[in-house]
Write an enzyme that holds these catalytic residues in place. Structure first.
Site, PDB file in Angstrom:
ATOM      1  N   THR A   1      -6.516  35.773  44.513  1.00  0.00           N
ATOM      2  CA  THR A   1      -7.814  35.963  45.210  1.00  0.00           C
ATOM      3  C   THR A   1      -7.823  36.915  46.277  1.00  0.00           C
ATOM      4  OG1 THR A   1      -8.434  33.537  45.046  1.00  0.00           O
ATOM      5  CG2 THR A   1      -9.813  34.777  46.669  1.00  0.00           C
TER       6      THR A   1
ATOM      7  N   LYS B   1     -15.197  34.996  42.378  1.00  0.00           N
ATOM      8  CA  LYS B   1     -14.376  34.088  43.162  1.00  0.00           C
ATOM      9  C   LYS B   1     -14.983  33.847  44.472  1.00  0.00           C
ATOM     10  CE  LYS B   1     -11.194  31.184  44.342  1.00  0.00           C
ATOM     11  NZ  LYS B   1      -9.882  31.363  44.231  1.00  0.00           N
TER      12      LYS B   1
ATOM     13  N   LYS C   1      -8.714  33.328  54.533  1.00  0.00           N
ATOM     14  CA  LYS C   1      -8.669  34.594  54.070  1.00  0.00           C
ATOM     15  C   LYS C   1      -9.653  35.017  53.217  1.00  0.00           C
ATOM     16  CE  LYS C   1      -6.322  35.224  50.677  1.00  0.00           C
ATOM     17  NZ  LYS C   1      -6.598  35.241  48.999  1.00  0.00           N
TER      18      LYS C   1
END
Length: 294
Positions: free
Chosen positions: A97, A172, A240
């Site tokens: 990711t 995502k 993050k």
């Protein structure tokens, strides 16, 4: 069957690479901590390499699942990076990711060498990786995706192509945006039910059968009530991911007020010592505000 390299053996990559080997592919793994690569080879019978380049040499596909943009560059670029070992026609599949920008950057570099690139972040957590039930969100050229899809199918329940390189990462981000609000809502609902004197697990079980149902409620409610967070996707990694989403949204001129708020709530969880707790630990912040946190 294909010759495949897998770079990064965290809680996701370790079982994902294992599924590939079990399916009959010829798998060589690389991990920054060599002992973990050695353990994987012992567990699954595949090979391991000392550098990403060595792992990637002669491979049809190179899969990666590392931490962030910089980690990804470190295993892809340079004289010991995967691209240096890959041949024309091979495809690099990134399950990290990361940002859409780094996907486009690396895809362009790969294109100059005749290497395909698919950005393919996953959702489903550690359990999804272990059970081969991940949802994979893909971006890249149609022909590169078509080559890689049968390999990704081995550890996935759904593999969907959303467009050009970067589209997987953008999807995502949408996934993480949705999750952030859902987990905060569940935390507030469970905390409210508990303070009202209700059996919060029983409430969650009923709510999950109606319009308030979700994967998070069905799979995390009991552990949230019990205050158990030593599983799943860590708060540090969620922050993050949300940071990437917020930065991307800023560039698009999109407002994400709930995400911005929940990101700060996760910062509060980190201050409680919960950086490695599961993301469902948002409820601990509410307990702390009530003087009840562990």
């Amino acid at each position: 069957m294909a010759k495949v390299a897998f770079l990064g053996l965290g809680v996701m990559g370790y079982p994902m690479a294992g599924h590939l080997q079990a399916a009959g592919h010829d798998v060589t793994v690389y991990n920054r901590t060599t002992s973990k690569a050695e353990s994987w080879a012992k567990d699954h019978g595949g090979g391991h390499a000392k550098t990403p380049r060595e792992a990637a040499e002669g491979c049809d596909f190179v899969m990666a699942c590392v931490g962030n943009d910089d980690d990804l560059r470190s295993v892809v670029l340079g004289e010991d990076g995967a691209f240096a070992g890959m041949s024309e026609g091979a495809v690099f599949v990134d399950h990290t990711t990361a940002s859409a920008d780094v996907a486009r950057e690396l895809a362009e570099i790969g294109r100059e060498e005749g290497i395909g690139f698919v950005d393919a972040p996953v959702s489903g957590g550690q359990a999804g990786a272990e059970n081969g039930q991940l949802a994979v969100m893909c971006g890249g050229a149609e022909d590169d995706f078509a080559k890689a899809e049968p390999v990704m199918d081995i550890y996935a329940k759904a593999v969907v192509h959303f467009g050009d390189v970067g589209a997987g990462q953008l999807t995502k981000m949408a996934n993480q945006i949705c999750i952030a609000g859902i987990v905060q809502g569940i935390s507030e609902g469970i905390h409210f039910a508990t303070k009202a004197g209700l059996d919060a697990k029983k409430v969650a079980q009923l709510v999950s059968q109606g319009a308030g149902g979700s994967w998070q409620l069905a799979n995390r409610a009991d552990t949230m009530v019990d205050g158990h967070f030593d599983h799943g996707f860590a708060v540090d990694w969620m922050r993050k991911d949300l940071g990437i989403s917020l930065e991307t949204a800023k560039g698009l001129g999109v407002s994400l007020p709930i995400v911005a708020l929940v990101d700060q709530f996760y910062a509060d969880v980190q201050s409680l010592g919960g950086g490695r707790w599961d993301t469902s630990s948002l409820i601990e912040r509410l307990r702390a505000l009530s003087g009840e946190a562990k």
